[in-house]
Write a protein that holds these residues in place. Sequence first.
Motif, PDB file in Angstrom:
ATOM      1  N   LEU A   3      -2.289  10.479  -2.656  1.00  0.00           N
ATOM      2  CA  LEU A   3      -1.158  11.297  -2.218  1.00  0.00           C
ATOM      3  C   LEU A   3      -0.622  12.044  -3.419  1.00  0.00           C
ATOM      4  O   LEU A   3      -0.454  11.480  -4.491  1.00  0.00           O
ATOM      5  CB  LEU A   3      -0.066  10.414  -1.619  1.00  0.00           C
ATOM      6  N   LYS A   4      -0.374  13.338  -3.243  1.00  0.00           N
ATOM      7  CA  LYS A   4       0.119  14.177  -4.320  1.00  0.00           C
ATOM      8  C   LYS A   4       1.307  14.989  -3.838  1.00  0.00           C
ATOM      9  O   LYS A   4       1.529  15.135  -2.644  1.00  0.00           O
ATOM     10  CB  LYS A   4      -0.981  15.120  -4.804  1.00  0.00           C
ATOM     11  N   LYS A   5       2.059  15.518  -4.778  1.00  0.00           N
ATOM     12  CA  LYS A   5       3.199  16.366  -4.476  1.00  0.00           C
ATOM     13  C   LYS A   5       2.722  17.580  -3.680  1.00  0.00           C
ATOM     14  O   LYS A   5       1.735  18.217  -4.033  1.00  0.00           O
ATOM     15  CB  LYS A   5       3.865  16.804  -5.774  1.00  0.00           C
ATOM     16  N   GLY A   6       3.408  17.862  -2.574  1.00  0.00           N
ATOM     17  CA  GLY A   6       3.040  19.003  -1.738  1.00  0.00           C
ATOM     18  C   GLY A   6       2.245  18.634  -0.503  1.00  0.00           C
ATOM     19  O   GLY A   6       2.104  19.447   0.399  1.00  0.00           O
ATOM     20  N   ASN A   7       1.711  17.413  -0.443  1.00  0.00           N
ATOM     21  CA  ASN A   7       0.963  16.978   0.743  1.00  0.00           C
ATOM     22  C   ASN A   7       1.900  16.749   1.919  1.00  0.00           C
ATOM     23  O   ASN A   7       3.029  16.311   1.741  1.00  0.00           O
ATOM     24  CB  ASN A   7       0.195  15.685   0.469  1.00  0.00           C
ATOM     25  N   LEU A   8       1.409  17.009   3.121  1.00  0.00           N
ATOM     26  CA  LEU A   8       2.158  16.738   4.334  1.00  0.00           C
ATOM     27  C   LEU A   8       1.787  15.333   4.799  1.00  0.00           C
ATOM     28  O   LEU A   8       0.606  15.028   4.952  1.00  0.00           O
ATOM     29  CB  LEU A   8       1.804  17.768   5.404  1.00  0.00           C
ATOM     30  N   VAL A   9       2.800  14.469   4.985  1.00  0.00           N
ATOM     31  CA  VAL A   9       2.548  13.078   5.350  1.00  0.00           C
ATOM     32  C   VAL A   9       3.348  12.700   6.593  1.00  0.00           C
ATOM     33  O   VAL A   9       4.307  13.366   6.963  1.00  0.00           O
ATOM     34  CB  VAL A   9       2.903  12.106   4.199  1.00  0.00           C
ATOM     35  N   LYS A  10       2.927  11.600   7.218  1.00  0.00           N
ATOM     36  CA  LYS A  10       3.599  11.048   8.391  1.00  0.00           C
ATOM     37  C   LYS A  10       4.003   9.622   8.064  1.00  0.00           C
ATOM     38  O   LYS A  10       3.244   8.882   7.440  1.00  0.00           O
ATOM     39  CB  LYS A  10       2.642  11.078   9.576  1.00  0.00           C
ATOM     40  N   ILE A  11       5.210   9.226   8.496  1.00  0.00           N
ATOM     41  CA  ILE A  11       5.712   7.871   8.272  1.00  0.00           C
ATOM     42  C   ILE A  11       5.163   6.982   9.385  1.00  0.00           C
ATOM     43  O   ILE A  11       5.278   7.314  10.563  1.00  0.00           O
ATOM     44  CB  ILE A  11       7.247   7.836   8.289  1.00  0.00           C
ATOM     45  N   ILE A  12       4.557   5.849   9.030  1.00  0.00           N
ATOM     46  CA  ILE A  12       3.941   4.992  10.049  1.00  0.00           C
ATOM     47  C   ILE A  12       4.770   3.754  10.381  1.00  0.00           C
ATOM     48  O   ILE A  12       4.526   3.130  11.407  1.00  0.00           O
ATOM     49  CB  ILE A  12       2.506   4.592   9.640  1.00  0.00           C
ATOM     50  N   THR A  13       5.737   3.386   9.518  1.00  0.00           N
ATOM     51  CA  THR A  13       6.599   2.239   9.816  1.00  0.00           C
ATOM     52  C   THR A  13       8.013   2.509   9.342  1.00  0.00           C
ATOM     53  O   THR A  13       8.252   3.405   8.546  1.00  0.00           O
ATOM     54  CB  THR A  13       6.116   0.955   9.117  1.00  0.00           C
ATOM     55  N   GLY A  14       8.953   1.719   9.826  1.00  0.00           N
ATOM     56  CA  GLY A  14      10.330   1.794   9.363  1.00  0.00           C
ATOM     57  C   GLY A  14      11.227   2.589  10.291  1.00  0.00           C
ATOM     58  O   GLY A  14      10.844   2.968  11.392  1.00  0.00           O
ATOM     59  N   LYS A  15      12.436   2.862   9.816  1.00  0.00           N
ATOM     60  CA  LYS A  15      13.436   3.526  10.650  1.00  0.00           C
ATOM     61  C   LYS A  15      13.083   4.979  10.945  1.00  0.00           C
ATOM     62  O   LYS A  15      13.575   5.538  11.915  1.00  0.00           O
ATOM     63  CB  LYS A  15      14.820   3.443  10.002  1.00  0.00           C
ATOM     64  N   ASP A  16      12.257   5.598  10.127  1.00  0.00           N
ATOM     65  CA  ASP A  16      11.858   6.992  10.316  1.00  0.00           C
ATOM     66  C   ASP A  16      10.429   7.114  10.840  1.00  0.00           C
ATOM     67  O   ASP A  16       9.743   8.089  10.561  1.00  0.00           O
ATOM     68  CB  ASP A  16      11.998   7.759   8.999  1.00  0.00           C
ATOM     69  N   PHE A  61      13.427   7.028  -2.006  1.00  0.00           N
ATOM     70  CA  PHE A  61      12.004   6.745  -2.100  1.00  0.00           C
ATOM     71  C   PHE A  61      11.538   5.849  -0.955  1.00  0.00           C
ATOM     72  O   PHE A  61      12.297   5.031  -0.443  1.00  0.00           O
ATOM     73  CB  PHE A  61      11.687   6.070  -3.433  1.00  0.00           C
ATOM     74  N   ILE A  62      10.270   6.017  -0.568  1.00  0.00           N
ATOM     75  CA  ILE A  62       9.630   5.203   0.459  1.00  0.00           C
ATOM     76  C   ILE A  62       8.280   4.755  -0.097  1.00  0.00           C
ATOM     77  O   ILE A  62       7.635   5.484  -0.851  1.00  0.00           O
ATOM     78  CB  ILE A  62       9.497   5.997   1.781  1.00  0.00           C
ATOM     79  N   HIS A  63       7.866   3.544   0.236  1.00  0.00           N
ATOM     80  CA  HIS A  63       6.633   2.990  -0.309  1.00  0.00           C
ATOM     81  C   HIS A  63       5.414   3.738   0.229  1.00  0.00           C
ATOM     82  O   HIS A  63       5.385   4.162   1.381  1.00  0.00           O
ATOM     83  CB  HIS A  63       6.535   1.497   0.031  1.00  0.00           C
ATOM     84  N   LEU A  64       4.404   3.904  -0.621  1.00  0.00           N
ATOM     85  CA  LEU A  64       3.206   4.660  -0.246  1.00  0.00           C
ATOM     86  C   LEU A  64       2.423   4.010   0.891  1.00  0.00           C
ATOM     87  O   LEU A  64       1.722   4.693   1.627  1.00  0.00           O
ATOM     88  CB  LEU A  64       2.290   4.835  -1.460  1.00  0.00           C
ATOM     89  N   SER A  65       2.558   2.702   1.062  1.00  0.00           N
ATOM     90  CA  SER A  65       1.836   2.027   2.133  1.00  0.00           C
ATOM     91  C   SER A  65       2.388   2.383   3.505  1.00  0.00           C
ATOM     92  O   SER A  65       1.734   2.154   4.517  1.00  0.00           O
ATOM     93  CB  SER A  65       1.883   0.510   1.938  1.00  0.00           C
ATOM     94  N   ASN A  66       3.591   2.958   3.550  1.00  0.00           N
ATOM     95  CA  ASN A  66       4.203   3.354   4.809  1.00  0.00           C
ATOM     96  C   ASN A  66       3.915   4.808   5.161  1.00  0.00           C
ATOM     97  O   ASN A  66       4.464   5.322   6.122  1.00  0.00           O
ATOM     98  CB  ASN A  66       5.714   3.138   4.755  1.00  0.00           C
ATOM     99  N   LEU A  67       3.054   5.465   4.386  1.00  0.00           N
ATOM    100  CA  LEU A  67       2.734   6.869   4.602  1.00  0.00           C
ATOM    101  C   LEU A  67       1.261   7.038   4.953  1.00  0.00           C
ATOM    102  O   LEU A  67       0.418   6.282   4.482  1.00  0.00           O
ATOM    103  CB  LEU A  67       3.018   7.690   3.338  1.00  0.00           C
ATOM    104  N   THR A  68       0.977   8.034   5.777  1.00  0.00           N
ATOM    105  CA  THR A  68      -0.401   8.451   6.012  1.00  0.00           C
ATOM    106  C   THR A  68      -0.461   9.960   5.874  1.00  0.00           C
ATOM    107  O   THR A  68       0.463  10.669   6.272  1.00  0.00           O
ATOM    108  CB  THR A  68      -0.916   7.982   7.390  1.00  0.00           C
ATOM    109  N   ILE A  69      -1.536  10.445   5.301  1.00  0.00           N
ATOM    110  CA  ILE A  69      -1.640  11.865   5.001  1.00  0.00           C
ATOM    111  C   ILE A  69      -2.052  12.636   6.256  1.00  0.00           C
ATOM    112  O   ILE A  69      -2.883  12.181   7.031  1.00  0.00           O
ATOM    113  CB  ILE A  69      -2.621  12.097   3.834  1.00  0.00           C
ATOM    114  N   ILE A  70      -1.397  13.772   6.486  1.00  0.00           N
ATOM    115  CA  ILE A  70      -1.719  14.644   7.619  1.00  0.00           C
ATOM    116  C   ILE A  70      -2.482  15.866   7.135  1.00  0.00           C
ATOM    117  O   ILE A  70      -3.518  16.213   7.672  1.00  0.00           O
ATOM    118  CB  ILE A  70      -0.434  15.098   8.345  1.00  0.00           C
TER     119      ILE A  70
END
Length: 85
Positions: A3-16, A61-70
Amino acid sequence: MKLKKGNLVKIITGKDKNKSGEIIEIKNKLNKAKVKGVNIVKKHLKATKEKKGGIISKENFIHLSNLTIIENKKDKTKIEKIDKK
């Protein structure tokens, strides 16, 4: 998955969960990233000569394990559809 700055990501867990946004800041040593418009917190600021004090909203900040790249902005490649359930 890098994951790098500028990538579009989706949150897979948590309040968001299921929200998406662009990475605006990343800290690799802590495995955390800031995503635009996600994980908004209220911050109380003390007034200074330059800045007015008060309560502001900002991304945290949000942990990287809670993100997936779109979508990877630099390579212009889409990896996952947003509508996928």
